[in-house]
Motif scaffolding. Structure first.
Motif, PDB file in Angstrom:
ATOM      1  N   MET A  78      -2.009  -0.267   7.805  1.00 16.64           N
ATOM      2  CA  MET A  78      -2.849  -0.563   6.639  1.00 16.64           C
ATOM      3  C   MET A  78      -2.528   0.385   5.486  1.00 16.64           C
ATOM      4  O   MET A  78      -2.459  -0.037   4.325  1.00 16.64           O
ATOM      5  N   LEU A  79      -2.311   1.654   5.829  1.00 11.81           N
ATOM      6  CA  LEU A  79      -1.998   2.630   4.787  1.00 11.81           C
ATOM      7  C   LEU A  79      -0.693   2.257   4.092  1.00 11.81           C
ATOM      8  O   LEU A  79      -0.606   2.260   2.849  1.00 11.81           O
ATOM      9  N   ALA A  80       0.326   1.898   4.880  1.00 11.62           N
ATOM     10  CA  ALA A  80       1.607   1.517   4.289  1.00 11.62           C
ATOM     11  C   ALA A  80       1.418   0.309   3.379  1.00 11.62           C
ATOM     12  O   ALA A  80       1.994   0.236   2.281  1.00 11.62           O
ATOM     13  N   GLY A  81       0.584  -0.640   3.826  1.00 15.05           N
ATOM     14  CA  GLY A  81       0.322  -1.830   3.023  1.00 15.05           C
ATOM     15  C   GLY A  81      -0.366  -1.491   1.716  1.00 15.05           C
ATOM     16  O   GLY A  81       0.033  -1.950   0.646  1.00 15.05           O
ATOM     17  N   LEU A  82      -1.393  -0.647   1.811  1.00 16.72           N
ATOM     18  CA  LEU A  82      -2.149  -0.289   0.604  1.00 16.72           C
ATOM     19  C   LEU A  82      -1.277   0.477  -0.392  1.00 16.72           C
ATOM     20  O   LEU A  82      -1.413   0.318  -1.603  1.00 16.72           O
ATOM     21  N   LEU A  83      -0.375   1.312   0.134  1.00 10.98           N
ATOM     22  CA  LEU A  83       0.474   2.122  -0.737  1.00 10.98           C
ATOM     23  C   LEU A  83       1.712   1.351  -1.185  1.00 10.98           C
ATOM     24  O   LEU A  83       2.416   1.768  -2.094  1.00 10.98           O
ATOM     25  N   ASP A  84       1.985   0.253  -0.456  1.00 12.58           N
ATOM     26  CA  ASP A  84       3.227  -0.487  -0.647  1.00 12.58           C
ATOM     27  C   ASP A  84       4.433   0.420  -0.388  1.00 12.58           C
ATOM     28  O   ASP A  84       5.388   0.463  -1.171  1.00 12.58           O
ATOM     29  N   ALA A 121     -11.261   1.600   6.188  1.00 16.76           N
ATOM     30  CA  ALA A 121     -11.902   2.639   5.378  1.00 16.76           C
ATOM     31  C   ALA A 121     -11.082   3.929   5.437  1.00 16.76           C
ATOM     32  O   ALA A 121     -10.868   4.599   4.417  1.00 16.76           O
ATOM     33  N   VAL A 122     -10.588   4.260   6.628  1.00 15.35           N
ATOM     34  CA  VAL A 122      -9.776   5.469   6.777  1.00 15.35           C
ATOM     35  C   VAL A 122      -8.496   5.326   5.958  1.00 15.35           C
ATOM     36  O   VAL A 122      -8.081   6.250   5.242  1.00 15.35           O
ATOM     37  N   ALA A 123      -7.875   4.149   6.055  1.00 17.36           N
ATOM     38  CA  ALA A 123      -6.629   3.927   5.312  1.00 17.36           C
ATOM     39  C   ALA A 123      -6.867   4.076   3.810  1.00 17.36           C
ATOM     40  O   ALA A 123      -6.036   4.637   3.081  1.00 17.36           O
ATOM     41  N   LYS A 124      -8.022   3.605   3.334  1.00 17.86           N
ATOM     42  CA  LYS A 124      -8.319   3.715   1.898  1.00 17.86           C
ATOM     43  C   LYS A 124      -8.531   5.171   1.497  1.00 17.86           C
ATOM     44  O   LYS A 124      -8.113   5.602   0.421  1.00 17.86           O
ATOM     45  N   ILE A 125      -9.188   5.923   2.351  1.00 20.32           N
ATOM     46  CA  ILE A 125      -9.371   7.353   2.074  1.00 20.32           C
ATOM     47  C   ILE A 125      -8.021   8.063   2.046  1.00 20.32           C
ATOM     48  O   ILE A 125      -7.739   8.867   1.160  1.00 20.32           O
ATOM     49  N   LEU A 126      -7.189   7.709   3.018  1.00 21.28           N
ATOM     50  CA  LEU A 126      -5.865   8.336   3.070  1.00 21.28           C
ATOM     51  C   LEU A 126      -5.064   7.986   1.813  1.00 21.28           C
ATOM     52  O   LEU A 126      -4.350   8.824   1.269  1.00 21.28           O
ATOM     53  N   LYS A 127      -5.223   6.748   1.347  1.00 22.34           N
ATOM     54  CA  LYS A 127      -4.503   6.348   0.127  1.00 22.34           C
ATOM     55  C   LYS A 127      -4.944   7.238  -1.040  1.00 22.34           C
ATOM     56  O   LYS A 127      -4.125   7.739  -1.813  1.00 22.34           O
ATOM     57  N   ALA A 128      -6.250   7.459  -1.121  1.00 22.62           N
ATOM     58  CA  ALA A 128      -6.766   8.304  -2.202  1.00 22.62           C
ATOM     59  C   ALA A 128      -6.200   9.720  -2.095  1.00 22.62           C
ATOM     60  O   ALA A 128      -5.851  10.351  -3.098  1.00 22.62           O
ATOM     61  N   LEU A 129      -6.085  10.207  -0.856  1.00 25.35           N
ATOM     62  CA  LEU A 129      -5.556  11.566  -0.664  1.00 25.35           C
ATOM     63  C   LEU A 129      -4.063  11.626  -0.966  1.00 25.35           C
ATOM     64  O   LEU A 129      -3.563  12.620  -1.482  1.00 25.35           O
ATOM     65  N   ALA A 180      13.600   4.708   2.850  1.00 24.88           N
ATOM     66  CA  ALA A 180      13.583   5.545   1.658  1.00 24.88           C
ATOM     67  C   ALA A 180      12.229   6.238   1.619  1.00 24.88           C
ATOM     68  O   ALA A 180      11.236   5.719   2.127  1.00 24.88           O
ATOM     69  N   LEU A 181      12.181   7.396   1.047  1.00 22.14           N
ATOM     70  CA  LEU A 181      10.908   8.108   0.929  1.00 22.14           C
ATOM     71  C   LEU A 181      10.271   7.781  -0.419  1.00 22.14           C
ATOM     72  O   LEU A 181      10.999   7.479  -1.365  1.00 22.14           O
ATOM     73  N   PRO A 182       8.978   7.846  -0.531  1.00 19.93           N
ATOM     74  CA  PRO A 182       7.990   8.170   0.496  1.00 19.93           C
ATOM     75  C   PRO A 182       7.798   7.028   1.496  1.00 19.93           C
ATOM     76  O   PRO A 182       8.020   5.874   1.149  1.00 19.93           O
ATOM     77  N   ALA A 183       7.363   7.403   2.712  1.00 27.52           N
ATOM     78  CA  ALA A 183       7.230   6.407   3.772  1.00 27.52           C
ATOM     79  C   ALA A 183       6.108   6.788   4.730  1.00 27.52           C
ATOM     80  O   ALA A 183       5.621   7.914   4.727  1.00 27.52           O
ATOM     81  N   VAL A 184       5.738   5.794   5.546  1.00 27.37           N
ATOM     82  CA  VAL A 184       4.718   6.008   6.583  1.00 27.37           C
ATOM     83  C   VAL A 184       5.375   5.808   7.950  1.00 27.37           C
ATOM     84  O   VAL A 184       6.071   4.817   8.156  1.00 27.37           O
TER      85      VAL A 184
END
Lengths: 543, 249
Positions: free
Chosen positions: B130-136, B96-104, B169-173
């Protein structure tokens, strides 16, 4: 020399206990535009607060008349109370307590966690615009042209060797027109001020107690919220002042603790072990069985009362709370007196600001004409009677003084010497036989210290120092067999190589900031200075 | 370069936690809460990158209860420029946190997200990945060194055999490990200044993220207490005990 940053306020308060917070609130009530700053060495407000505590809401009612509507932590009113005289296996309840010891009447009082109370007071102060900074220790007093001009906060990031480490941050000058020292019992800066301004001249020596406390969670069927128990007598001998308390409060919580008068003479005595073994007395034991211990802590307190209160003001500031010694020992309470002293000092500062005076002198006169003075005056002979005649005869005198004379005796008893001068040589003193901890009701020192959550950044100079290291062997060891290893409730002092070449090891990281060593060391050779801000115990809610 | 640093309010590392009497979790009443130490390292690193001129803005974000605002203020006292608090219930799950961060991230478009490698309360070690995965986005976990290169970054990370250096490469986590840096102390003037820095408060629902729980805590128990030791009289007895009682030799 490092360039220090400077910040300037109208009033600076050192210490976030009940006296400092009450002073801050009163100042902002009187003069809302005043810039008031409060610094606290604990990592948060309440982190270094230890007390029983039963609070008399007298001062609080004067400070915040609507406190009942402010969601305060005064939620457990005292319902009933008992005082016992203990022998090893029996407990004798003092009859007609209200008559014999009227100062102990707890009707209208509350059992609280003083730490939680301070957190709540701090929130009230912040609402009024007081700037509160926990985690910053006042390390030195700034004195300019004979006047206290503020404090220096401690440097951060100095290594054990005394050098500037990678994240070194120099301390700051916090300057103020007036500085209130609310450090509590035996404040390290208060000590310097007493010497610098000869504040103790004409006052009796201060006498202290060491309170060691545990908070327990006990089975609900044994919990009697608001029930207050005190004991005296066993396990202490007739010449040692002290006793236990046990208060039921909150949700199945019990505050248990033991105060040992630091004027004790047997160097083998261990206040920690007295506290532990008292739990095994048939009066207390059943309460702890099946419960679990949650928190541990310790703090010294000033017991001398009125005769031992020093001069309160000096150019640029004043002492408030237990730093000055306002505790009412026979009443076993100091929160309301500490708060009142802070309020009186705040009012005196308002006077001094109006008259542009250097010293808030009206504090002394305000104190003398207040209920605080009247209360301490009425109680003044009881603690010294115990010092003079021992526990049993002292208690008889206390009943006579309080019940018959109503505190109006035409004489005043005095203290004659400091607690550090009281020890008898180890060779001629009997060794008490303390039971081994059972791990269920009684515990060893280190597992206790663990529950204080104390911590100090490891790589910093040792904050407990011997002024003269060569004095330790002939005095502390040869004469008294290292009493510091027994009176320290946190296991800071250890003797290594006792059989061959005894030497003192100081585990400063364990320190819970109780100040006992600074008080009781025979030659006053141990000097307690503030470590890095934020260090020391982290007492949680409920303490 | 803009850096986003998510931080979590957790039980202070000095506090000895205890399990609630009913075994449903850790008792948090009246317990001191602080910034997760690994997140402090992440904040410090972002500030250092800005101080070196490699970044222009450091934004800190926390997902949690209202008091997490204090934790964000601490990060701003260290030097972060502004803060976002996404209010939710106590201890939301990593996904859930990762999804919120993705939205931000979509809203703020940072070039780099630095997180602590794990939080010291639940030790999940999951949100960054998880955030890196969601953002690819590319990710480098357990960083012990971050260096800005031409248009990307070089991250040294601690692995079992030693250390490994990755070019991203940027952007990155990136997630921060213990040896990345030693966080600074917040000074008094900076704590005062931090009170005036911007802090935006959002509700988790505003970001359209499903905060529903997917994990169930079955039980929480304290580790068993250590048993008392025994003194052995001789080496032979020790060997005997190791062989027949402890059964380790």
């Amino acid at each position: 020399m490092t360039e220090r940053e400077t910040m300037t306020f109208d009033v600076l308060i050192v210490g976030g206990g009940p006296s400092g917070l009450a002073a801050a609130i009163r100042l902002k009530q009187l003069l809302p535009d005043l810039a008031v700053c409060l610094v606290e060495k604990g990592s948060e407000i309440g982190a270094h607060i230890v007390s029983g505590a039963v609070i008399d809401p007298h001062a609080l009612g004067e400070l915040l008349p609507d406190w009942r509507d402010r969601d305060s932590p005064l939620t457990t009113p005292v319902t009933d109370e008992d005082m016992y005289y203990l022998t090893q296996n029996r407990a004798f309840r003092v009859p007609a307590l209200g008559l014999l010891m009227p100062h102990l009447a707890n009707h209208g009082n509350f059992v609280i966690s003083l730490g939680d109370f301070c957190r709540w007071l701090a929130a009230q102060a912040e609402q009024l615009g007081v700037e509160i900074y926990p985690g910053f220790a006042a390390a030195d007093v700034l004195i300019e042209e004979g006047r206290v001009a503020g404090v220096l906060t401690g440097d951060m990031g100095i290594t054990r060797a005394g050098e500037e480490g990678p994240n070194y941050a120099p301390g700051m000058e916090l300057r103020a027109t007036y500085t209130l020292f609310a450090e509590g019992c035996r404040g390290s800066l208060t000590k310097t001020l007493m010497a610098r301004y000869a504040l103790r001249e004409g006052a009796d020596p201060q006498t202290y107690g060491l309170g060691i406390k545990e908070v327990w969670e006990i089975p609900a069927d044994r919990h009697r919220p608001g029930h207050v128990v005190h004991s005296f007598g066993w396990p202490l001998d007739d010449h040692t002042y002290g006793g236990a308390w046990l208060y039921h409060f909150g949700r199945n919580l019990v505050s248990y603790g033991f105060v040992t008068g630091l004027a004790y003479s047997n160097p083998w005595l261990s206040p920690y072990d007295e506290m532990q073994r008292t739990k095994l007395h048939p009066l207390f034991r059943p309460i702890f069985e099946g419960g679990r211990r949650l928190i541990y802590g310790a703090r010294a307190l000033s017991e001398g009362g009125l005769q031992s209160i020093p001069r309160l003001t000096f150019p640029g500031g004043a002492l408030v709370g237990d730093a000055a010694g306002f505790l009412n020992t026979p009443k076993i309470k100091g929160t309301h007196t500490a708060m009142k002293s802070g309020m009186l000092a705040a009012e005196a500062i308002a006077d001094a600001l109006a008259g542009k005076e250097a010293e808030p002198v009206s504090y002394t006169a305000r104190f003398r004409s207040s209920w605080l003075h009247e209360e301490l005056h009425g109680a003044r002979n009881i603690r010294p009677a115990f010092a003079k005649w021992g526990t049993r005869r002292g208690a008889l005198y206390a009943g006579f003084d309080a019940a018959l004379l109503r505190g109006r005796a035409p004489w005043t008893l005095h203290f004659t010497h400091g607690d550090n001068e009281a020890l008898a040589p180890a060779a001629s003193s009997p060794k008490p036989a303390y039971p081994k901890p059972d791990g269920k009701i009684t515990f060893d020192k280190l597992s206790s210290v663990f529950l204080s959550n104390t911590n100090h950044e490891e790589d910093q100079p040792v904050h407990l120092r011997l002024r003269d290291p060569d004095l330790w062997r002939p005095v502390n060891w040869d004469r008294f067999r290292a009493p510091e290893s027994r009176y320290c409730p946190a296991g800071v002092y250890e003797v290594a190589d006792a059989e061959t070449e005894p030497r003192l090891v100081i585990n400063a990281q364990n320190c819970v900031h109780c100040k006992t060593c600074d008080i009781k060391d025979p030659d006053q050779n141990i000097d307690w200075r503030t470590p890095e801000g934020g260090g020391g115990p982290n007492y949680p809610g409920g303490m | 370069m803009k850096i986003l640093v998510p931080i979590k309010r957790v039980v202070d590392y000095n506090v000895k936690v205890r399990v609630k009497m009913d075994g449903s979790g850790v008792d948090l009443t009246g317990v001191k809460m602080s910034m997760n130490p690994f997140d402090e390292i992440a904040v410090e690193e972002a500030i250092r990158l800005r101080e070196k001129g490699a970044a222009t803005e450091v934004v800190v974000v926390s997902v949690g209860v209202a008091q997490a605002a204090d934790t964000l203020r601490t990060a701003m006292a260290m030097g972060a420029d502004r803060a976002i608090l996404v209010q939710s219930e106590e201890s939301p799950e990593p996904l859930a946190v990762a999804k919120i961060l993705k939205a931000l991230v979509t809203r703020e478009s940072p070039d780099l997200v630095i997180l602590g490698k794990q939080a010291i309360d639940d030790d999940m070690n999951a949100t960054g990945q998880m955030l890196a995965g969601l953002l690819d986005w590319p990710q480098a976990t357990f960083a012990s060194k971050i260096e800005k290169t031409g248009d990307g970054i070089e991250v040294t990370r601690e692995v079992d055999g030693g250390s490994e250096t990755l070019a991203l490469a940027l952007p990155a986590v990136v997630t921060a490990d213990l040896r990345l840096n030693e966080p600074r102390y917040a000074s008094l003037p900076n704590i005062m200044k931090a009170k005036k820095k911007p802090l935006e408060t959002l509700q988790a629902a505003d970001l359209g993220v499903d905060m529903g729980r997917r994990l169930t805590v079955v039980s929480v128990a304290e580790p068993p207490g250590r048993k008392a030791g025994v003194k052995v009289g001789s080496a032979a007895e020790l060997v005997e005990k190791l062989r027949n009682e402890a059964k380790v030799i």
